[in-house]
Design an enzyme around this catalytic site. Structure first.
Site, PDB file in Angstrom:
ATOM      1  N   GLU A  17      -0.002 -11.977   8.988  1.00 17.57           N
ATOM      2  CA  GLU A  17       1.064 -11.219   8.311  1.00 17.57           C
ATOM      3  C   GLU A  17       2.297 -11.144   9.200  1.00 17.57           C
ATOM      4  O   GLU A  17       2.256 -11.498  10.388  1.00 17.57           O
ATOM      5  CB  GLU A  17       0.591  -9.772   8.052  1.00 17.57           C
ATOM      6  N   ASN A 102       2.069  -0.485   7.132  1.00 21.56           N
ATOM      7  CA  ASN A 102       1.915  -1.885   6.743  1.00 21.56           C
ATOM      8  C   ASN A 102       3.210  -2.630   7.060  1.00 21.56           C
ATOM      9  O   ASN A 102       3.815  -2.406   8.108  1.00 21.56           O
ATOM     10  CB  ASN A 102       1.496  -1.973   5.269  1.00 21.56           C
ATOM     11  N   ASN A 148       5.036  -3.472   1.049  1.00 19.61           N
ATOM     12  CA  ASN A 148       5.065  -4.836   1.564  1.00 19.61           C
ATOM     13  C   ASN A 148       6.484  -5.333   1.797  1.00 19.61           C
ATOM     14  O   ASN A 148       7.244  -4.693   2.501  1.00 19.61           O
ATOM     15  CB  ASN A 148       4.226  -5.747   0.658  1.00 19.61           C
ATOM     16  N   ASP A 198       3.607 -10.194  -2.053  1.00 19.13           N
ATOM     17  CA  ASP A 198       3.289  -9.574  -0.753  1.00 19.13           C
ATOM     18  C   ASP A 198       4.544  -9.552   0.116  1.00 19.13           C
ATOM     19  O   ASP A 198       5.526  -8.899  -0.229  1.00 19.13           O
ATOM     20  CB  ASP A 198       2.099 -10.339  -0.148  1.00 19.13           C
TER      21      ASP A 198
HETATM   22 ZN    ZN Z   1       1.789  -7.828   3.378  1.00 22.46          ZN
END
Ligand code: ZN
Length: 290
Positions: A17, A102, A148, A198
């Site tokens: 990520e 995140n 995200n 995402d």
């Molecule tokens: Zn993500």
């Protein structure tokens, strides 16, 4: 089967990520969230080095005064990329172990924006936070499930944002001077057959690039029309995020995940780091100014 991408690293990351190009050191920073790893990939040598942290880094950004900043589950921390030493900058929902930080990125003024998410992914208890250069932190909006992709237009007037389960890319008017938001609206309704939107970045033409979890693609959207106008096909399903890098920002780096891939034998490259030449470049990403 022909794909549009080239494998850079067969990393087999559980949850690759947060790629971001560090233009000072000419390396790509990225994280493997579920294995507590921060990675530093140097295309000049082909070498990828990683640090194992004590907890999950939801995202990483370069820090203007050197090193990086990571969003740990309960805090923002400065990270020494040579030693791995962490220094707390500010707490984030430290009293709520059900949530973690995140994805996140810095705005053009070097404020770090990162959203939290319920680890269970089953409520809207997440909040978007803004970490200012003086290390003060403030909530900016809430009612988030899986925070995200986030990026800014090159004219600094617009912030784009994805809360994955909404299947939407939203835009806000952004005030660069105060860092405030207004006029939230949806600019892209993602077709559900594309699967989950995402991570996200923006190119020099103002178009948005989005990794699709479960969707085998990184797709390009026009926020003016709401249309998908291109993309790259990937050899694995869980495409998490993308970032333009290289000295001229003409290489699109794409992270992926092996987590929740049931037919792993059919996706041996799941969790790899990939790159693509997509015919358009990006620009310098913002470092944390504090
Ligand atoms: Zn993500």
């Amino acid at each position: 089967m022909a794909y549009d991408v080239e494998l850079v690293l067969d990393a087999k990351a559980r949850l690759g990520e947060g790629p971001i190009w560090d233009h000072v050191n000419n390396v790509l920073l990225w994280v493997n969230i579920l294995e507590n790893e921060v990675h530093i990939y140097d295309p000049a040598t082909g070498r990828d080095r990683h640090l194992v942290l004590a907890d999950m880094p939801g995202t990483i950004v370069p820090r203007a005064c050197g090193g990086a900043v990571v969003a740990l589950p309960d805090q923002f921390a400065a990270l020494d990329l040579d030693t791995g030493a962490l220094t707390k900058l500010a707490e984030v929902e430290a009293d709520n172990p059900a949530n973690r930080c995140n994805d996140g990125k810095c705005d053009p003024q070097g404020r770090l924006w990162t959203g939290t998410m319920p680890i269970s992914e089953d409520s809207t208890s997440g909040t978007m936070y803004r970490l200012d250069p003086d290390h003060s932190i403030r909530p900016m909006f809430d009612d988030i499930t899986i925070s995200n992709g986030i990026c800014w237009s090159t004219d600094q007037s617009t912030m784009y944002y994805i809360d994955t389960p909404t299947f939407k890319i939203d835009a806000f008017d952004f005030d660069p001077g105060t860092g405030s938001l207004s006029n939230r609206r949806t600019v892209v309704k993602v077709p559900e057959e594309y699967q989950w939107p995402d991570g996200m970045t923006i190119d020099l033409e103002g178009k948005l690039w989005v990794g699709h979890w479960g969707g085998w693609h990184c797709r390009r959207y026009d926020p003016e029309t709401g249309e998908c106008i291109g993309g790259v096909k990937m050899p694995c399903s869980n495409v998490t995020a993308c970032a333009f890098g290289g000295p001229d920002f003409s290489t699109l780096y794409i992270t992926t995940a092996s987590e929740r891939v049931e037919d792993i034998d059919e996706q041996p490259l799941a969790g790899g780091l990939f790159k693509a030449d997509v015919g358009v470049a990006g620009s310098e990403q913002h470092a944390y100014a504090g």
